[in-house]
Design an enzyme around this catalytic site. Structure first.
Site, PDB file in Angstrom:
ATOM      1  N   HIS A 114      -0.273  -3.010  -1.289  1.00 31.84           N
ATOM      2  CA  HIS A 114       1.071  -1.722  -0.378  1.00 31.84           C
ATOM      3  C   HIS A 114       2.240  -1.963  -0.215  1.00 31.84           C
ATOM      4  O   HIS A 114       2.474  -2.605  -0.026  1.00 31.84           O
ATOM      5  CB  HIS A 114       0.011  -1.345   1.520  1.00 31.84           C
ATOM      6  CG  HIS A 114      -1.944  -1.420   0.916  1.00 31.84           C
ATOM      7  ND1 HIS A 114      -2.496  -2.470   1.854  1.00 31.84           N
ATOM      8  CD2 HIS A 114      -2.347  -1.063   0.251  1.00 31.84           C
ATOM      9  CE1 HIS A 114      -3.852  -1.902   1.319  1.00 31.84           C
ATOM     10  NE2 HIS A 114      -3.806  -1.235   0.984  1.00 31.84           N
ATOM     11  N   GLU A 117       4.121  -3.189   3.050  1.00 28.54           N
ATOM     12  CA  GLU A 117       3.867  -4.474   3.705  1.00 28.54           C
ATOM     13  C   GLU A 117       4.944  -5.665   2.178  1.00 28.54           C
ATOM     14  O   GLU A 117       4.015  -5.719   1.311  1.00 28.54           O
ATOM     15  CB  GLU A 117       2.279  -4.677   2.950  1.00 28.54           C
ATOM     16  CG  GLU A 117       1.414  -3.704   4.118  1.00 28.54           C
ATOM     17  CD  GLU A 117       0.099  -4.221   4.260  1.00 28.54           C
ATOM     18  OE1 GLU A 117      -0.818  -4.605   3.575  1.00 28.54           O
ATOM     19  OE2 GLU A 117      -0.781  -3.019   4.566  1.00 28.54           O
ATOM     20  N   HIS A 234      -0.589  -9.564   1.693  1.00 28.70           N
ATOM     21  CA  HIS A 234      -0.069  -8.274   2.738  1.00 28.70           C
ATOM     22  C   HIS A 234      -0.185  -8.514   4.419  1.00 28.70           C
ATOM     23  O   HIS A 234       0.657  -9.379   4.290  1.00 28.70           O
ATOM     24  CB  HIS A 234      -2.090  -7.461   3.236  1.00 28.70           C
ATOM     25  CG  HIS A 234      -2.885  -6.760   2.110  1.00 28.70           C
ATOM     26  ND1 HIS A 234      -3.214  -5.514   1.388  1.00 28.70           N
ATOM     27  CD2 HIS A 234      -3.320  -7.581   0.388  1.00 28.70           C
ATOM     28  CE1 HIS A 234      -4.095  -6.109   0.604  1.00 28.70           C
ATOM     29  NE2 HIS A 234      -3.987  -7.084   0.233  1.00 28.70           N
ATOM     30  N   GLU A 322      -3.484 -11.842   4.932  1.00 30.99           N
ATOM     31  CA  GLU A 322      -1.774 -11.005   5.639  1.00 30.99           C
ATOM     32  C   GLU A 322      -1.346 -12.045   6.833  1.00 30.99           C
ATOM     33  O   GLU A 322      -1.666 -12.893   7.700  1.00 30.99           O
ATOM     34  CB  GLU A 322      -3.257  -9.993   7.132  1.00 30.99           C
ATOM     35  CG  GLU A 322      -4.413  -9.232   7.035  1.00 30.99           C
ATOM     36  CD  GLU A 322      -3.966  -7.928   6.425  1.00 30.99           C
ATOM     37  OE1 GLU A 322      -2.634  -8.063   6.407  1.00 30.99           O
ATOM     38  OE2 GLU A 322      -4.601  -7.282   5.394  1.00 30.99           O
TER      39      GLU A 322
END
Length: 446
Positions: A114, A117, A234, A322
């Site tokens: 993404h 990110e 991420h 993440e």
């Protein structure tokens, strides 16, 4: 000859895990570049206090490969929709030796799927810099590079990255850079085992058809290389998430969709979370996760994700990391993010040295058998061998029974193995052909 090489290399590899899995906590001060004096053509270290532009990153990766040809190689796996290179840096002492050493495992780290990110993108650049500078200085890093083939794709979505803006924590639409240039979410763009239309796809050309340029490039990279371990970096939360991301239910949240290797994925994820000072906290980002890990589908159902594609369509075990509450965190956060993630990332790379590995060869010719597979009793996931007959099978600690099979060969005898976190087990298989060659002699008369 091949058997002697095998057992010599295996003996060396089997002693790695204990030393490698406790990689540096940093005892030597690294160089630190000020944001104003960074030269991507000349510097091995990247700025600690700002993000690199796409152009700076490309220049820097190429310059690292140029200055360190015995351990670094830069190459493009394809282009983005707008023509930007998806540039990979390979780090390993095997680069200088001309080819990957026999039974050396491959691991890949992918950032910025993404485009907004970006903390993971910068962390991968810092990891490259750290490994380059610590090689020949810290024996643990030297050992890691001498036994592991590491691949970095810092930005899978460079088109989205150039749209994104520092300090934007939550943008999810095309204007914020999350999507690619054609407004496709790349982490929803892979073939998925739980989509009815994707279940019918068989050939690589069928799998690739209709995908975004970035997705196609990464799919080919995955399918054409025997990666053992992978991570996708991420932002927007702080948690280690593992397969499956989707399920065959209509439940949007709360359904635990376990893969056959749920124990392995939980172990890999927990190892990361345990080494991250914030990941296990219940109030991280306002909504913490129990123990700092989560099954992907239990968090929320996601179809077309990259981590599930890796597991279902290749030998690679991938988890999603993440790493920051804010997707495009302020650059002032980067030094702290590096300290949070340095040790977990290095340990994760070293986790390729877990489980069991070996060679599968023809009993009579001693030639490697390609596309043989390793079956672990009780786990419905087989690992296939490379063209050199190599296999790597990640396993959590415990006792297992394994067996090898290959088309045209009799099954091997089953083998019982004990897996620990200290040693990587080495088990070779010699398979006997179902159709052994017969020696035909002729009587020659004068």
């Amino acid at each position: 000859m091949i058997v002697n090489v095998i057992w010599t290399s295996l003996l060396v590899c089997s002693t790695l895990a204990l030393a490698v899995l406790s990689l540096p906590t940093t005892s030597i001060t690294e160089q630190v570049n000020n944001k104003d004096d960074f030269n991507p053509e000349m510097d091995d270290d990247v700025p600690t206090d700002r993000y690199l532009t796409h152009e700076e990153m490309i220049t820097w990766l190429h310059s690292i490969a140029r200055r360190h040809p015995k351990k670094a190689k830069a190459f493009s796996i394809g282009k983005s929709e707008e023509g930007r290179d998806l540039l990979v840096l390979e780090l390993s002492h095997s680069v200088g030796r001309g080819e990957r050493d026999l039974l050396m495992p491959m691991v890949k780290l992918v950032g910025n799927i993404h485009g907004n990110e970006v903390v993971g993108r910068q962390l991968l650049l810092r990891t490259i810099s750290h490994l380059i500078q610590k090689d020949s200085v810290d024996p643990r890093v030297t050992r890691l590079l001498n036994t592991t083939d590491i691949f970095f794709l810092p930005s899978m979505n460079p088109d989205g990255f150039v749209k994104a803006r520092e300090g934007d924590c939550w943008s999810g639409g095309p204007e914020g850079g999350r999507l690619n240039a054609n407004n496709i979410d790349l982490n929803r763009n892979f073939p998925d085992q739980f989509k009815s239309e994707d279940k019918l796809l068989r050939s690589q050309s069928e799998l690739l058809q209709g995908r975004a340029a970035e997705t196609r490039a990464v799919m080919k990279w995955i399918k054409n290389n025997p990666f053992v371990l992978s991570a996708s970096l991420h932002g927007g939360a702080v948690v280690a998430s593992y397969p499956y991301d989707g399920s065959d239910t209509d439940q949007l949240q709360g359904y635990y969709s376990a893969s056959p290797d749920d124990k392995v994925f939980r172990k890999l994820s927990q190892d990361y979370a345990d080494r991250h000072p914030l990941m296990k906290k219940a109030d991280t980002c306002g909504v913490g996760f129990q123990d700092g890990i989560t099954n992907g589908a239990r968090w929320y159902d996601l179809k077309g994700g990259m981590q599930d594609f890796n597991y279902v369509h290749s030998n690679a075990f991938e988890i999603t990391l993440e790493l920051s509450c804010c997707k495009y965190a302020p650059a002032s956060d980067l030094p702290a993010e590096w300290e949070y993630n340095r040790k977990p990332l290095l340990n994760y790379i070293a986790s390729t040295h877990r489980g069991v590995r070996g060679l599968i060869i023809d009993k009579n010719t001693k030639r490697p058998i390609r596309d043989a597979y390793i079956h672990v009793y009780g786990i419905d996931k087989n690992i296939t061998s490379t063209e050199r007959g190599e296999y790597w099978r990640l396993l959590s600690p415990g006792r297992y029974t394994i067996q090898s099979f290959a088309e045209g060969y009799l099954p091997s005898a089953s083998r019982s193995i004990a897996i620990t976190d200290i040693y990587t087990e080495q088990v070779n298989f010699e398979l006997e052909s179902k159709f052994p060659q017969k020696t035909v002699s002729r009587l020659v008369c004068n």
